[in-house]
Motif scaffolding. Structure first.
Motif, PDB file in Angstrom:
ATOM      1  N   GLY A 457       0.824  -1.206   0.000  1.00  0.00           N
ATOM      2  CA  GLY A 457       0.000   0.000   0.000  1.00  0.00           C
ATOM      3  C   GLY A 457       0.854   1.250   0.000  1.00  0.00           C
ATOM      4  N   TYR A 458       1.899   1.256   0.820  1.00  0.00           N
ATOM      5  CA  TYR A 458       2.722   2.469   0.830  1.00  0.00           C
ATOM      6  C   TYR A 458       3.488   2.615  -0.481  1.00  0.00           C
ATOM      7  CZ  TYR A 458       4.656   6.617   2.866  1.00  0.00           C
ATOM      8  OH  TYR A 458       4.934   7.946   3.100  1.00  0.00           O
ATOM      9  N   LEU A 459       3.782   1.475  -1.110  1.00  0.00           N
ATOM     10  CA  LEU A 459       4.396   1.534  -2.447  1.00  0.00           C
ATOM     11  C   LEU A 459       3.414   2.104  -3.460  1.00  0.00           C
ATOM     12  CD1 LEU A 459       6.305  -1.848  -2.633  1.00  0.00           C
ATOM     13  CD2 LEU A 459       7.313   0.408  -2.865  1.00  0.00           C
ATOM     14  N   GLY A 460       2.134   2.019  -3.145  1.00  0.00           N
ATOM     15  CA  GLY A 460       1.136   2.648  -4.005  1.00  0.00           C
ATOM     16  C   GLY A 460       0.234   1.693  -4.751  1.00  0.00           C
ATOM     17  N   MET A 461       0.294   0.394  -4.457  1.00  0.00           N
ATOM     18  CA  MET A 461      -0.566  -0.521  -5.202  1.00  0.00           C
ATOM     19  C   MET A 461      -2.028  -0.262  -4.861  1.00  0.00           C
ATOM     20  SD  MET A 461      -0.593  -4.625  -5.608  1.00  0.00           S
ATOM     21  CE  MET A 461      -2.095  -5.478  -6.084  1.00  0.00           C
ATOM     22  N   PRO A 462      -2.832   0.121  -5.853  1.00  0.00           N
ATOM     23  CA  PRO A 462      -4.231   0.426  -5.564  1.00  0.00           C
ATOM     24  C   PRO A 462      -5.024  -0.831  -5.256  1.00  0.00           C
ATOM     25  CG  PRO A 462      -3.544   1.360  -7.674  1.00  0.00           C
ATOM     26  CD  PRO A 462      -2.514   0.362  -7.258  1.00  0.00           C
ATOM     27  N   ARG A 463      -6.087  -0.668  -4.485  1.00  0.00           N
ATOM     28  CA  ARG A 463      -6.964  -1.796  -4.197  1.00  0.00           C
ATOM     29  C   ARG A 463      -7.811  -2.098  -5.440  1.00  0.00           C
ATOM     30  NH1 ARG A 463     -11.453   0.721  -0.080  1.00  0.00           N
ATOM     31  NH2 ARG A 463     -12.188  -1.406  -0.065  1.00  0.00           N
ATOM     32  N   ARG A 464      -8.412  -3.279  -5.447  1.00  0.00           N
ATOM     33  CA  ARG A 464      -9.328  -3.698  -6.496  1.00  0.00           C
ATOM     34  C   ARG A 464      -8.653  -3.761  -7.862  1.00  0.00           C
ATOM     35  NH1 ARG A 464     -14.587  -0.272  -4.272  1.00  0.00           N
ATOM     36  NH2 ARG A 464     -15.004  -1.671  -2.559  1.00  0.00           N
ATOM     37  N   TYR A 465      -7.372  -4.147  -7.865  1.00  0.00           N
ATOM     38  CA  TYR A 465      -6.638  -4.291  -9.123  1.00  0.00           C
ATOM     39  C   TYR A 465      -6.524  -5.758  -9.485  1.00  0.00           C
ATOM     40  CZ  TYR A 465      -5.027   0.288 -10.711  1.00  0.00           C
ATOM     41  OH  TYR A 465      -4.967   1.530 -11.256  1.00  0.00           O
ATOM     42  N   HIS A 466      -7.023  -6.061 -10.644  1.00  0.00           N
ATOM     43  CA  HIS A 466      -6.982  -7.424 -11.162  1.00  0.00           C
ATOM     44  C   HIS A 466      -5.577  -7.767 -11.657  1.00  0.00           C
ATOM     45  CE1 HIS A 466      -7.586  -9.862 -14.989  1.00  0.00           C
ATOM     46  NE2 HIS A 466      -7.811 -10.709 -14.026  1.00  0.00           N
ATOM     47  N   VAL A 467      -4.879  -6.784 -12.193  1.00  0.00           N
ATOM     48  CA  VAL A 467      -3.486  -6.949 -12.612  1.00  0.00           C
ATOM     49  C   VAL A 467      -2.675  -5.846 -11.962  1.00  0.00           C
ATOM     50  CG1 VAL A 467      -4.013  -8.045 -14.817  1.00  0.00           C
ATOM     51  CG2 VAL A 467      -3.927  -5.565 -14.668  1.00  0.00           C
ATOM     52  N   TYR A 468      -1.358  -6.036 -11.874  1.00  0.00           N
ATOM     53  CA  TYR A 468      -0.552  -5.018 -11.191  1.00  0.00           C
ATOM     54  C   TYR A 468       0.861  -5.030 -11.753  1.00  0.00           C
ATOM     55  CZ  TYR A 468       0.705  -9.213  -8.523  1.00  0.00           C
ATOM     56  OH  TYR A 468       1.113 -10.477  -8.160  1.00  0.00           O
ATOM     57  N   PRO A 469       1.627  -3.948 -11.527  1.00  0.00           N
ATOM     58  CA  PRO A 469       2.999  -3.910 -12.038  1.00  0.00           C
ATOM     59  C   PRO A 469       3.834  -5.040 -11.443  1.00  0.00           C
ATOM     60  CG  PRO A 469       2.299  -1.737 -11.333  1.00  0.00           C
ATOM     61  CD  PRO A 469       1.246  -2.701 -10.878  1.00  0.00           C
ATOM     62  N   PRO A 470       4.712  -5.646 -12.245  1.00  0.00           N
ATOM     63  CA  PRO A 470       5.425  -6.855 -11.809  1.00  0.00           C
ATOM     64  C   PRO A 470       6.273  -6.680 -10.559  1.00  0.00           C
ATOM     65  CG  PRO A 470       6.243  -6.039 -13.935  1.00  0.00           C
ATOM     66  CD  PRO A 470       5.017  -5.280 -13.636  1.00  0.00           C
ATOM     67  N   GLU A 471       6.727  -5.455 -10.268  1.00  0.00           N
ATOM     68  CA  GLU A 471       7.606  -5.325  -9.084  1.00  0.00           C
ATOM     69  C   GLU A 471       6.857  -5.565  -7.773  1.00  0.00           C
ATOM     70  OE1 GLU A 471       6.929  -2.740 -11.167  1.00  0.00           O
ATOM     71  OE2 GLU A 471       6.780  -0.829 -10.094  1.00  0.00           O
ATOM     72  N   PHE A 472       5.513  -5.621  -7.825  1.00  0.00           N
ATOM     73  CA  PHE A 472       4.745  -5.890  -6.608  1.00  0.00           C
ATOM     74  C   PHE A 472       4.529  -7.380  -6.368  1.00  0.00           C
ATOM     75  CE2 PHE A 472       2.431  -1.604  -7.409  1.00  0.00           C
ATOM     76  CZ  PHE A 472       3.495  -0.914  -6.855  1.00  0.00           C
ATOM     77  N   GLN A 473       5.093  -8.226  -7.252  1.00  0.00           N
ATOM     78  CA  GLN A 473       4.705  -9.630  -7.186  1.00  0.00           C
ATOM     79  C   GLN A 473       5.177 -10.331  -5.911  1.00  0.00           C
ATOM     80  OE1 GLN A 473       5.875 -12.187 -10.448  1.00  0.00           O
ATOM     81  NE2 GLN A 473       4.402 -13.738  -9.829  1.00  0.00           N
TER      82      GLN A 473
END
Lengths: 552, 352
Positions: A457-473
């Motif tokens: 969350g602090y990195l900025g990953m939004p909620r309700r995301y079906h896909v996300y940037p790979p660095e959050f994996q």
């Protein structure tokens, strides 16, 4: 066991119909009809327990697919629409069809009359009606969710829900709307019962904190639920007939919906939380064999939370374009509501001081509650800070925060309560080893699931995301791994609890040596709870009274 | 695959540094509290664990000074957190006067960006480093949210409203742009990139982008196209207020109130002309709701905002025909519209 401690009342002259020895609320009658037409608050509690357990696992199944999908950044498991329906279903089921009702309708229903020395709630038929209303609402919503689903999220934000969503918005809302009436009925019933049916000598300030917590939660149930009903009706009216309320195209204001929604949905967090806090007060005192530290402060903090919870709703909307002054006020008020929660944590901690602490399963859950709720509450301070909320709003930081409160708090508390009163409800003991293992697994699994989400969350990953940037994996995989551990922890009790019904050791009336009135009756309790109306002579947590003082 | 695992977001704006400072303060205070409580619980749990079944405990019912201590102390700590957070929030909501204004329109599921010099971008935003940027945002459909984690910046983008936020990038690079408010099927794909460029690079980038005149120029054309000029002319026979130098002024209204001519007022006056009538004028303007798209509204606003005294264009034969004029065959000479749009009493109805 240590009957000397179990005081607090003296027997009065017989006022109840005589009872055949060994008769209890479970064996007094058999057959489906005896359950479906019962007005016994204890049987209704069991009806709710079964219903809510099923709903919990349905909501949990949705969460499982969500977490599996998030194992990879490209969301290979389910398509976007399915994913959106899954998190909507998870939220809707868990909030309205598990977390809100669970403690009041299962443990509250069972215990409120027993704790005040009454034979039932004030309105037993309304109590049964509330279960039917709830079940009908749940079936409608489940049907809507399964037959097509809904993709608005549990928050139903307009104008998406009122105009753009092409899913089962109306049927889902109708189910929620209907189930709201069951909330109101339960709340009214508890308030009426506590006002009119307390046993002789059970003054307001001798009531166990579990009751005070339920009283506070009932106030919220009765006052807040109608506002949700109104908000849902308005969305329905706009959606069905195009009457402009929220849609700016029709002259409406989309943010108005958020005000109405959170006016209900913020207090609702405390409906989930207050009863769980009440459970923790009971468990901590019992297993440390201590009087609660600062009874009056814990009590008034419950009422304080109930009142303040109505004054903080707009902190969900700091980035939704409210005026700066309004944001300032709601930020300040949000900090105010943190104070009574902090008071409770400090008092529970102080209660342990110089206690005689037994590490039974309920206490493990209660300590888990204190740890996780404290973390949830402290991260709430981050969100109340306007500058920080601006960054973490609608990210996984929020997701982690409210799961710490609602799952780490409410569900942990509920599990603790269920383990604490299970012997009372069934007359049986569950496996000591397996239950402690479950408490440990849930705690570890929970931390592993939701701690990485704060970082995400602090990195900025939004909620309700079906896909996300790979660095959050990596962090997402950690979270999913934790969720699988958590799932084991939740399934395990299902087995040893059911097993205990067949093979559990008989528990006796008071296996934990607790002081509450509910422990003064056999386990399981007789249909009318008490053979004699108890008279209460002391406060609720007299664990430390000298032997001599107990002799009447 | 797991080569680089970021644990902390990049700090790429002046706001980011301020937000992070408060974040670390909160971590320190809350971390201390968490450790203190957990430590006490564990310490008590082990020190006082039950040794014998018949163990007795002292009857301790509370301690009022202690209660007040742990009620008042958090209040003071919370007050610091509140003031600190409020300070950041208020300054973020007040853009500096020299900020470069960029317009953002969100729709399912893309971001449309308009630069004041006329360049357009989709799902990308190019900005110069060390320059305050003010964003004016609106949505064509549902609520979206414009969020750039590296700037610690986030604002809901609400249909029917202009939202505003500003930031000052401090570091060149490419950063995530997310839609943070759930907006339907492809919510997770309503993402893009913010490119922070050196000033010189930014200028080159602007030059490399095709633009048909600045936003204000494009707005000027729309001003003629929509026949605004018919009434809002600068001569004495004008049927509507002169718009020169209007932006930012205080406007006296017919009902005695006043209002500031800001973006929201201009927008409202175009879409809902009867909402606020300027003192001394009659409500004869028809609504342009449903005729002007969000992006064109922004252009019109840019034009009105740029309008200095004496700059109102003169209506002439070359003006484009009004929107509802009869179709003219190609090559035909469009006749200027003779009749003025008549005001039809519409009550609360917003239908054009």
């Amino acid at each position: 066991m240590s009957s000397a401690i179990t005081t607090g009342f003296v027997p009065q002259a017989k006022t109840r119909p005589p009872r055949t020895p060994g008769e209890n609320y479970l064996n007094v009658a058999f057959g489906v009809k005896s359950w479906l037409l019962t007005t016994d608050h204890k049987r209704i509690a069991i009806l709710y327990l079964v219903t809510l357990t099923i709903l919990f696992f349905i909501g949990g199944a949705a969460a499982t697919v969500i977490r599996l999908n998030l194992m990879t950044p490209n969301g290979e498991l389910v398509p976007a629409d399915t994913y959106n329906k899954l998190f909507s279903a998870h939220g809707i089921i868990m909030v309205w069809f598990f977390l809100v009702p669970v403690v009041p309708t299962v443990l509250g229903n069972f215990l409120v009359p027993m704790m005040i020395g009454a034979r039932d709630l004030a309105f037993p038929k309304i109590n049964l009606l509330s279960w039917y209303v709830f079940t009908i609402g749940a079936i409608i919503t489940l049907w809507a969710l399964l037959a097509g689903g809904v993709d608005t999220g549990w928050t139903f934000y307009t104008p998406f829900s009122s105009k753009y969503a092409r899913t089962n918005v109306l049927p889902t809302m109708i189910g929620i709307f209907i189930s709201g009436f069951s909330s109101i009925m339960t709340g009214l019933n508890f308030i009426a019962t506590m006002h009119t049916m307390r046993a002789p000598g059970l003054t307001w300030f001798r009531m166990p904190l579990f009751l005070w917590a339920h009283y506070a939660a009932s106030i919220i149930l009765v006052l807040a639920t109608p506002v949700l009903a109104m908000a849902l009706i308005l969305v329905g009216v706009e959606r069905a007939w195009g009457i402009g309320i929220f849609d700016p195209e029709l002259g409406g204001d989309p943010v108005l919906f958020q005000h109405l929604f959170w006016f209900y949905s913020h207090p609702v967090v405390y409906i989930m939380l207050l009863p769980a806090m009440g459970i923790v007060s009971e468990i901590v005192t019992c297993f440390s064999r201590k009087h609660i530290f600062g009874y009056v402060f814990v009590l008034w903090s419950s009422i304080g939370i109930a009142v303040l919870s109505f004054l903080v709703w707009a902190h969900h909307m700091f980035v939704a374009g409210q005026s700066v002054y309004s944001a300032l006020i709601f930020s300040a008020l949000s900090y105010m509501v943190a104070v009574p929660s902090a008071i409770k944590v400090f008092n529970w901690t102080a209660t342990l001081y110089k206690g005689s602490i037994a590490f039974e399963t309920p206490l493990l859950f209660a300590l888990g509650f204190i740890a996780l709720f404290t973390m949830g509450g402290l991260t709430g301070l981050f969100l109340a800070a306007l500058g920080v909320d601006m960054h973490v709003h609608d990210t996984y930081f929020i997701i982690a925060h409210f799961h710490f409160i609602m799952v780490g708090g409410s569900v942990m508390g509920y599990m603790g309560g269920l383990h604490y009163w299970w012997p009372k409800m069934t007359g049986r003991m569950y496996s000591d080893f397996l239950s402690k293992l479950a408490a440990l697994i849930i705690f570890v699994g929970f931390i592993l699931t939701f701690l990485p989400q704060f970082v995400l969350g602090y990195l900025g990953m939004p909620r309700r995301y079906h896909v996300y940037p790979p660095e959050f994996q990596v962090l997402n995989v950690m979270s999913s791994a934790g969720a699988s551990i958590l799932a084991v922890g939740y399934v395990l009790p299902l087995f040893y609890m059911l097993w205990s019904l067949y093979a559990g050791k008989p528990s006796g009336p008071n296996p934990w040596g607790a002081t509450g009135l509910e422990w003064q009756t056999p386990s399981p309790p007789p249909p009318h709870n008490f053979d004699e109306t108890p008279i209460v002579t002391t406060g609720p947590y007299e664990y430390s009274i000298e032997e001599s003082a107990l002799v009447h | 695959m797991f080569a680089e695992v970021p644990l902390f977001p990049e700090q790429a704006s002046t706001t980011a540094q301020r937000v992070d400072a408060l974040f670390f303060f909160l971590c320190a205070v809350c971390g201390t509290m968490a450790v203190l409580i957990a430590g006490l619980v564990l310490f008590f749990a082990f020190k006082y664990h039950r040794r014998a079944e018949d163990e007795r405990t002292p009857r301790i019912t509370g301690n009022n000074p202690l209660e007040w201590f742990w009620t008042i102390t958090p209040l003071f700590v919370f007050l610091i957190m509140f003031l600190w957070g409020a300070n950041i929030y208020t300054s973020v909501s007040l853009p500096p006067p020299d900020a470069l204004e960029i317009f953002v329109v969100g729709k399912q599921w893309m971001w449309k960006i308009q630069h004041p010099s006329g360049q357009r971008e989709i799902n990308e935003l190019h900005v110069p480093v060390d320059q305050p940027i003010k964003l004016t945002l609106t949505s064509e459909d549902v609520i979206h949210d414009f969020s750039v984690p590296a700037f610690r910046t986030k604002i809901d983008v609400i249909p029917g409203r202009y939202m505003q936020i500003w930031f000052q990038p401090t570091k060149t690079g490419r950063y995530h742009l997310f839609c943070s408010q759930y907006c339907g099927t492809s919510h997770a794909n309503m993402v893009g990139s913010v490119y922070v460029l050196e000033r010189e690079e930014f200028r080159q980038w602007l030059d490399s982008q095709a633009a048909t005149g600045s936003l204000a120029d494009q707005g000027r054309q729309l001003f003629l196209k929509f026949q605004c000029i018919t009434c809002h002319s600068a001569d004495a026979s004008a049927r509507a207020p002169v718009l020169e130098g209007l932006y930012g002024r205080i406007v006296p209204l017919k009902d005695g109130r006043t209002t500031v001519a800001d973006d929201a007022y201009l927008r409202e006056s175009i879409l809902y002309p009867e909402a606020k009538i300027v003192q001394g004028w009659e409500p004869i303007m028809p609504t342009f709701k449903g005729q002007v798209e969000e992006e064109d509204l922004i252009k019109l606003l840019a034009f009105i905002k740029s309008l200095k005294p004496g700059q109102t264009p003169v209506r002439n034969e070359e003006s484009l025909p009004p929107l509802d004029a009869p179709k003219v065959p190609p090559g035909g000479n469009p006749k200027p519209r003779q009749s003025v749009p008549t005001y039809q009493p519409q009550g609360k109805s917003n239908q054009p």
